[in-house]
Design an enzyme around this catalytic site. Structure first.
Site, mmCIF file in Angstrom:
data_model
loop_
_atom_site.group_PDB
_atom_site.id
_atom_site.type_symbol
_atom_site.label_atom_id
_atom_site.label_comp_id
_atom_site.label_asym_id
_atom_site.label_seq_id
_atom_site.Cartn_x
_atom_site.Cartn_y
_atom_site.Cartn_z
ATOM 1 N N SER A 29 0.818 -1.204 0.000
ATOM 2 C CA SER A 29 0.000 0.000 0.000
ATOM 3 C C SER A 29 0.858 1.263 0.000
ATOM 4 O O SER A 29 1.589 1.529 -0.944
ATOM 5 C CB SER A 29 -0.955 -0.037 1.198
ATOM 6 O OG SER A 29 -1.848 1.044 1.181
ATOM 7 N N HIS A 30 0.802 2.026 1.087
ATOM 8 C CA HIS A 30 1.483 3.314 1.193
ATOM 9 C C HIS A 30 2.830 3.210 1.896
ATOM 10 O O HIS A 30 3.485 4.224 2.122
ATOM 11 C CB HIS A 30 0.597 4.283 1.972
ATOM 12 C CG HIS A 30 0.251 3.781 3.346
ATOM 13 N ND1 HIS A 30 -0.735 2.858 3.559
ATOM 14 C CD2 HIS A 30 0.788 4.056 4.561
ATOM 15 C CE1 HIS A 30 -0.812 2.596 4.856
ATOM 16 N NE2 HIS A 30 0.107 3.306 5.484
#
Length: 497
Positions: free
Chosen positions: A98-99
């Site tokens: 993800s991030h």
């Protein structure tokens, strides 16, 4: 620190996990899927440098468990979930962190339609230690889904905001075609087939005399870098892309738009170009943040209130316990109810499904919709915002300004080597507010609230406060921290007491 987190698998590649662990996780997940009466799974991955190898090994584990694997390649997370719905797979997995920084990777997953939450993650971890004997090997079918998703998301968002026919809950795209393993390019639709019908409906965005919105897009060199500019342009936006190429190493910055410092390039470009709007998508494309024409960050809670006011009557709204109180107030004002959940996309999506909620929000920029079967999709959310601006003829700032914003702190993280659980108990016993123990300690006061949670990634306690104004916020913090011992002075110092 374990790679098995509350709602997914995530950790540093090479130090915490690698190929062997990916295979074992694939075997374990395969066993879980088979135990629930399913035999197929849809798999994809992001564009991190470690993803191709980890994804290949993960699929090997699924095959050893005997599953039919539908491989959709390297795609944004929402595209993988779209493909799973279209293919009729109740289970799906995405190799992504993800991030997180580029050194990390992980696995997001659904099992028989249920999002990953602690019991499922614990079952996955336990299964890695007790793998069943390998049976008949499974099979792999590779699919090309890019064009189909682009057509679908334009149509679905257009229907949601009223640019097409009334929105329905499930995707209705037909024509996902199997393609040979390793092939490149989009699968072609037969002339006049289902794909043409979908593109015709998506064209509702492209018709009409409305002038284009000038949009600056920062996909943060992540999975939406190529797909997002195309889709936004088809929706009538004049798009300036800050990151024209995918960077598997995220050399410029970590792909996390929830950190204000990571939005500075976007803010600067919006102001420099005089653009109408800035859009930032995270590394795997399921989160989105917005910047208005004046360079002001629109908070996810503000956007949630905007959506509630414009699109829902008597809604059930799911929100995470870190959200500003304006979300619950907006739901009540529309005759609905707001249901608080722990932070984590798995918790929010599970509640969306179980409560049949219309919309949900997490402070990190996840926006959840019943129209997506309770799921989240940053590009869908961006299209909804563009459609709302087009429908109202107003700038985003004009729509957000009446919503306002309370005095609220970001997460205040304080290193703590002591017994965090005992510290939270002491706070709960002496804080004087109405206490809930959904995740840590959250205390409600007249006009505000306070939250303390033990970090699951480091030796620290995280605090967050909201009040009517700054002086009221400090009053709440002082009362909440009455029994916090040495933590009290550190927290008050950080919030400016």
């Amino acid at each position: 620190m374990s790679i098995f987190k509350a709602c997914d698998v995530r950790g540093e590649v090479g130090r915490e996990w690698g190929s062997e662990e990916a295979r074992r996780i694939g075997r374990s997940l395969g066993q879980m899927i088979l135990a629930r009466g399913d035999a197929a799974v849809c798999v994809g991955g992001d564009f991190r440098r470690s993803t191709p190898v980890l994804k290949s090994e993960f699929i090997e584990g699924l095959l050893a468990a005997g599953l039919a694997v539908h491989d959709v390649g390297q795609r944004p997370t929402p595209v993988v979930y779209f493909a799973a719905r279209r293919l009729g797979c109740r289970s799906a997995a995405v190799v992504t962190a993800s991030h997180n920084p580029a050194r990390d990777n992980g696995i997001k997953f659904l099992v028989a339609g249920r999002p990953a939450v602690p019991p499922l993650v614990q079952e996955l971890e336990a299964g890695c230690a007790t793998l069943a004997a390998a049976g008949p090997r499974g099979t792999v079918i590779c699919h090309e889904v890019g064009t189909e998703y682009e057509d679908w998301v334009l149509r679905e968002a257009g229907e949601f905001v009223g640019l097409g026919s009334p929105a329905r809950r499930s995707p209705r795209v037909t024509g996902l075609h199997p393609v040979p393993h390793g092939s490149q390019g989009f699968a072609a639709h037969p002339a006049g087939g289902a794909g043409e019908a979908v593109r015709s409906q998506a064209g509702a965005w492209e018709r009409g005399p409305e002038p284009s919105l000038a949009v600056v897009l920062d996909a943060m060199a992540g999975a939406c870098t190529h797909i997002a500019p195309r889709v936004l342009a088809r929706a009538g936006a004049a798009v300036t892309a800050l990151t024209p190429a995918i960077d598997p190493d995220f050399s410029a910055q970590t792909p996390n738009p929830a950190r204000d410092e990571n939005l500075l390039p976007l803010i600067g470009a919006v102001l420099e170009r005089g653009s109408d709007l800035g859009i930032a998508l995270d590394g795997d494309g399921d989160r989105v943040l917005f910047v208005d024409h004046a360079g002001r960050v629109v908070r996810p809670e503000q956007l949630a209130v905007l959506l509630i006011r414009h699109f829902f009557d008597s809604p059930t709204v799911v929100y995470d316990l870190k959200c500003a109180s304006i979300v619950a107030a907006a739901a009540a004002a529309r005759g609905g109810r707001a249901v608080m959940q722990p932070s984590g996309h798995g918790f929010i999506k599970t509640a969306m499904l179980d409560l049949r909620a219309e919309v949900g929000v997490e402070v990190s920029g996840h926006h959840f919709f019943a129209a997506l079967d309770g799921g989240d999709d940053g590009l869908f959310t961006a299209l909804v915002v563009l459609g709302l601006l087009r429908r109202t003829g107003k700038r985003l700032a004009e729509l957000i300004e009446p919503i306002g914003w309370p005095a609220i702190t970001p997460d205040v993280r304080v290193p703590y080597e002591g017994d965090a659980a005992a510290a939270l108990e002491a706070i709960a016993a002496s804080c004087g507010g109405t206490v809930t123990r959904l995740d840590g300690v959250r205390a409600e006061y007249d006009g505000g609230w306070a939250l303390a949670r033990a970090s699951i990634t480091e030796s620290a306690v995280t605090f967050r406060f909201e009040g009517r104004d700054s002086s009221h916020l400090r009053w709440i913090a002082q009362h909440f921290l009455a029994g916090a011992g040495g933590l009290r002075s550190q927290v008050l110092e950080r919030i400016g007491e």
